[in-house]
Design an enzyme around this catalytic site. Structure first.
Site, mmCIF file in Angstrom:
data_model
loop_
_atom_site.group_PDB
_atom_site.id
_atom_site.type_symbol
_atom_site.label_atom_id
_atom_site.label_comp_id
_atom_site.label_asym_id
_atom_site.label_seq_id
_atom_site.Cartn_x
_atom_site.Cartn_y
_atom_site.Cartn_z
ATOM 1 N N ASP A 1 -3.587 -1.618 -7.436
ATOM 2 C CA ASP A 1 -3.860 -3.398 -6.180
ATOM 3 C C ASP A 1 -4.945 -3.282 -6.869
ATOM 4 O O ASP A 1 -6.413 -2.784 -6.541
ATOM 5 C CB ASP A 1 -4.074 -1.984 -5.262
ATOM 6 C CG ASP A 1 -4.050 -1.809 -3.613
ATOM 7 O OD1 ASP A 1 -5.020 -3.464 -3.731
ATOM 8 O OD2 ASP A 1 -4.626 -1.729 -2.861
ATOM 9 N N ARG B 1 0.475 -0.979 0.086
ATOM 10 C CA ARG B 1 -0.083 0.272 0.109
ATOM 11 C C ARG B 1 0.942 1.375 0.097
ATOM 12 O O ARG B 1 0.880 1.640 1.221
ATOM 13 C CB ARG B 1 -0.826 -0.050 1.264
ATOM 14 C CG ARG B 1 -1.868 -0.968 0.897
ATOM 15 C CD ARG B 1 -2.991 -0.410 0.394
ATOM 16 N NE ARG B 1 -3.884 -1.061 -0.276
ATOM 17 C CZ ARG B 1 -5.463 -1.641 0.822
ATOM 18 N NH1 ARG B 1 -5.842 -0.780 1.774
ATOM 19 N NH2 ARG B 1 -6.085 -1.540 0.537
ATOM 20 N N TYR C 1 -3.621 -1.331 6.680
ATOM 21 C CA TYR C 1 -4.717 -2.404 7.386
ATOM 22 C C TYR C 1 -5.022 -2.112 8.710
ATOM 23 O O TYR C 1 -4.881 -2.062 9.280
ATOM 24 C CB TYR C 1 -4.735 -3.967 6.648
ATOM 25 C CG TYR C 1 -4.260 -3.806 5.442
ATOM 26 C CD1 TYR C 1 -5.193 -4.191 4.331
ATOM 27 C CD2 TYR C 1 -2.861 -3.400 4.713
ATOM 28 C CE1 TYR C 1 -5.822 -4.132 3.341
ATOM 29 C CE2 TYR C 1 -2.746 -4.307 3.159
ATOM 30 C CZ TYR C 1 -3.969 -4.300 2.382
ATOM 31 O OH TYR C 1 -3.883 -4.665 1.251
ATOM 32 N N GLN D 1 -0.464 2.135 -6.285
ATOM 33 C CA GLN D 1 -2.041 2.794 -5.900
ATOM 34 C C GLN D 1 -3.129 2.001 -7.246
ATOM 35 O O GLN D 1 -3.657 0.842 -7.577
ATOM 36 C CB GLN D 1 -2.786 3.563 -5.586
ATOM 37 C CG GLN D 1 -2.393 4.359 -4.529
ATOM 38 C CD GLN D 1 -2.682 5.602 -4.138
ATOM 39 O OE1 GLN D 1 -2.735 6.593 -5.387
ATOM 40 N NE2 GLN D 1 -3.027 5.729 -3.054
ATOM 41 N N SER E 1 -8.039 -2.797 -4.294
ATOM 42 C CA SER E 1 -8.906 -2.175 -3.509
ATOM 43 C C SER E 1 -10.144 -1.640 -4.786
ATOM 44 O O SER E 1 -10.747 -1.616 -4.602
ATOM 45 C CB SER E 1 -8.111 -0.905 -3.891
ATOM 46 O OG SER E 1 -7.294 -0.477 -2.605
#
Length: 373
Positions: free
Chosen positions: A129, A121, A229, A126, A132
């Site tokens: 990912d 992360r 997280y 990003q 996500s």
């Protein structure tokens, strides 16, 4: 550089790891792209659409032969990769903490397994990912399914026959899925509240127009783990949260639970006694049902009725929006490989920060630190 994509073999898996859009982008990098016939059918992508994008379409054995990289949504069984080059990369989701035997099988077969769930992360990762991108769609779908299951309207309606009260929606766990669930429920006209163990999420909840429900009397608990997280909470906090949630949940019509802790079973958020306190006709959607469930008695892909409350949850929620989920997943994979593409050698060369994070196996061994022991 040959990139191969097989049709997903897992039960109920309609997503595909390559779209015509990303196929063209890989071709622009100089790669040859091949996909198994019928691979995109569940995501509304035809074989003809792949061919028009310059993709080789054929049977599995032909597609995987001499592949340097294999892309997947859920990692294929190593036996399906016979014919791929020795040491070929396989970029997919592996669920490595629960699928240790699969990871060992990849090591034994000599493939380099790249687990997309282990993407760090960090800002530059990003766009790579998959957790996500898929969670975002899952949060949206959870609210729609709950609304469809609920026997009443979501928005307040003022009619000549009287007023219909707005539904009360409570979102537990405010990560990517939870934030999208809040936004979707708000758009449908519900009164929305939300809670999370991470105090930093309070402002995010408020920014979406929802009411934050937080434990205030137990200080010093942030619940923030590595990479943003959630982590497991102290017993004192869990007790305080259970008391707060119990009083709040009894007044709710819809509850969406989204809490996951990497590498551990999903935390139990709602007990049978709390379900019994809810009004008959209420609905709970358990987004963590495939990881053991946040809700006592929830079952994957089944509607369970307890104390007049319907509990639903899918083992693969994002897969119920296969076309959009595939488009996003495929872009995640392209963004990952293209970021490391070395034009001189005509292939991606991973760095330490991201490469070491996602790499599970290499040279016949399990090499990821998170799986040590």
């Amino acid at each position: 550089m040959r990139i191969a994509v097989l049709k997903e073999r897992a039960s109920g898996e309609n997503r595909v790891a390559l779209t015509p859009e990303t196929a063209k982008k890989f071709a622009a990098l100089g790669a040859t792209v091949a996909v198994e016939e019928g691979a995109g059918s569940g995501a509304s992508v035809t074989d003809e659409a792949y061919r028009e994008a310059g993709v080789e379409v054929g049977p599995a054995a032909q597609i995987v032969k001499d592949a340097d990289i294999v892309l997947g949504v859920q990692a294929p069984d190593p036996s399906a990769l016979a014919g791929a080059k020795p040491g070929a990369w396989v970029a997919a989701t592996f669920d490595p903490f629960r699928n240790g035997e699969l990871v060992e099988a990849y090591a034994k077969a000599g493939f380099e397994a790249l687990s997309m769930e282990f993407m760090p992360r960090i800002t530059r990762a990003q766009s790579m990912d998959v957790l996500s991108s898929q969670s975002n769609l899952a949060g949206y779908k959870a609210v729609l399914v709950a609304a469809n299951t609920y026997g009443r309207a979501f928005p307040m309606m003022m009619t000549a026959a009287g007023t219909v009260q707005a539904a009360k929606v409570f979102v537990m766990g405010v990560g990517v899925a939870g934030l999208q669930a809040i936004a979707t429920a708000k758009r449908l006209g519900a009164q929305v509240s939300a809670t999370d163990v991470r105090s930093a999420t309070k402002e995010q909840i408020q920014s979406l127009g929802a009411k934050p429900v937080f434990v205030e009397n137990v200080a010093g608990i942030e619940g923030e783990g590595s990479g943003g997280y959630a982590t497991e909470m102290s017993e004192e906090y869990r007790t305080a949260q259970a008391e707060l949630v119990s009083s709040h949940i009894a007044k709710q019509d819809i509850v969406i639970t989204t809490a996951l802790i990497p590498g551990k079973p999903a935390p139990r958020l709602i007990s049978d006694a709390q379900i019994a306190s809810m009004k008959p006709g209420s609905v709970i959607f358990d987004l963590a049902v495939a990881q053991g469930g946040n809700v006592e008695g929830s079952k994957p892909d089944e509607a369970v009725v307890k104390h007049g409350v319907t509990i639903v949850g899918f083992s693969n929620t994002a897969g119920h929006l296969a076309a959009d989920a595939s488009a996003l997943f495929a872009r995640n994979l392209y963004n990952f490989l293209s970021a490391f593409w070395d034009k001189e050698v005509g292939k991606p060369v991973l760095d330490e920060e991201i490469g070491d994070a996602v790499r599970l196996t290499q040279g016949g061994k399990v090499v990821n630190d998170r799986l040590a022991g």
